[in-house]
Design an enzyme around this catalytic site. Structure first.
Site, PDB file in Angstrom:
ATOM      1  N   CYS A 141      -1.349   0.687   7.427  1.00 42.35           N
ATOM      2  CA  CYS A 141      -2.791   0.422   7.556  1.00 42.35           C
ATOM      3  C   CYS A 141      -3.203  -0.795   6.729  1.00 42.35           C
ATOM      4  CB  CYS A 141      -3.620   1.629   7.127  1.00 42.35           C
ATOM      5  SG  CYS A 141      -3.277   3.124   8.091  1.00 42.35           S
ATOM      6  N   ARG A 142      -3.355  -0.618   5.420  1.00 46.23           N
ATOM      7  CA  ARG A 142      -3.949  -1.680   4.601  1.00 46.23           C
ATOM      8  C   ARG A 142      -3.055  -2.895   4.412  1.00 46.23           C
ATOM      9  NH1 ARG A 142      -5.172   2.258  -0.241  1.00 46.23           N
ATOM     10  NH2 ARG A 142      -3.299   3.152   0.702  1.00 46.23           N
ATOM     11  N   SER A 143      -1.781  -2.668   4.042  1.00 45.85           N
ATOM     12  CA  SER A 143      -0.944  -3.854   3.748  1.00 45.85           C
ATOM     13  C   SER A 143      -0.590  -4.674   4.987  1.00 45.85           C
ATOM     14  CB  SER A 143       0.297  -3.487   2.911  1.00 45.85           C
ATOM     15  OG  SER A 143       1.133  -2.578   3.572  1.00 45.85           O
ATOM     16  N   ASP A 184      -8.287   3.677   1.321  1.00 48.02           N
ATOM     17  CA  ASP A 184      -7.352   4.028   2.387  1.00 48.02           C
ATOM     18  C   ASP A 184      -8.139   4.461   3.633  1.00 48.02           C
ATOM     19  OD1 ASP A 184      -5.329   4.948   3.955  1.00 48.02           O
ATOM     20  OD2 ASP A 184      -4.486   6.324   2.466  1.00 48.02           O
ATOM     21  N   CYS A 203       0.864  -1.189   0.000  1.00 48.38           N
ATOM     22  CA  CYS A 203       0.000   0.000   0.000  1.00 48.38           C
ATOM     23  C   CYS A 203       0.896   1.232   0.000  1.00 48.38           C
ATOM     24  CB  CYS A 203      -0.979  -0.038   1.179  1.00 48.38           C
ATOM     25  SG  CYS A 203      -0.197   0.013   2.803  1.00 48.38           S
ATOM     26  N   ASN A 236       2.305   1.457   4.400  1.00 52.87           N
ATOM     27  CA  ASN A 236       2.657   0.179   5.065  1.00 52.87           C
ATOM     28  C   ASN A 236       2.368   0.230   6.575  1.00 52.87           C
ATOM     29  OD1 ASN A 236       5.617  -1.938   5.519  1.00 52.87           O
ATOM     30  ND2 ASN A 236       3.534  -2.562   5.175  1.00 52.87           N
TER      31      ASN A 236
END
Ligand code: 4NP
Length: 156
Positions: free
Chosen positions: A16-18, A126, A11, A14
């Site tokens: 939050c999402r990934s 996001d 993401c 690195n």
């Protein structure tokens, strides 16, 4: 190309999402007994060395997954040698990865939701500027991606 499947989720930050995708994938792969290397990275440099966002850590923990020991790093051209699958969380990061990708790399580069039937081409939004409920939605959608990826690895 590595011999065992090696999956890198990417993401922007690195944090939050990934890391959530990495945590979800670790949990599903373990449950299904699939051996693979799993990691995550960001296309941006701002959170190198940082732990995942506290909201992401809390959401993962609520789902029984600990991600607090992960640390942010930035994706590099070497990752295209080390990983068989490089998985972008959204189109902005997919475009950034296409620029980092060395010529001739055979690593598969796709959006996470390309692996989910009916969701090809869609982005994982996001949640950074959202609230904890947005992080719950992120967990749900990255879990769909993790289930689909593990199913693919099982069928290979
Ligand atoms: P992520 O969210 O890409 O899901 O980790 C973000 C985290 C931090 C920033 C942007 C997105 N940032 O600009 O610092």
């Amino acid at each position: 190309m590595p011999r065992t499947p090696a999956i890198l989720f990417v993401c922007l930050g690195n944090i939050c999402r990934s890391p959530l995708a990495e945590g979800a994938m670790r949990a599903v792969a373990e449950r299904e007994g699939i051996e693979c290397l799993i990691d995550s990275a960001g296309t941006g440099p701002w959170h190198i060395g940082d732990a995942p966002d506290p909201r992401a850590q809390r959401v993962a923990r609520r789902h029984g997954v600990e991600i607090g020991d992960l640390r942010g790093r930035q994706v590099s051209a070497d990752d295209f040698e080390r990983f068989s699958h490089i998985v972008a969380l959204d189109k902005q990061n997919l475009a950034a990865l296409q620029k980092v990708r060395p010529t001739g790399s055979r690593a598969e580069l796709k959006l996470l939701l390309d692996y989910v039937p009916g969701m090809a081409g869609k982005a994982v939004a996001d949640p950074y500027y959202g609230d904890e409920n947005d992080f719950e939605k992120t967990w749900s959608v990255v879990s769909l991606g993790a289930e689909a990826l593990v199913a693919l690895l099982k069928s290979a």
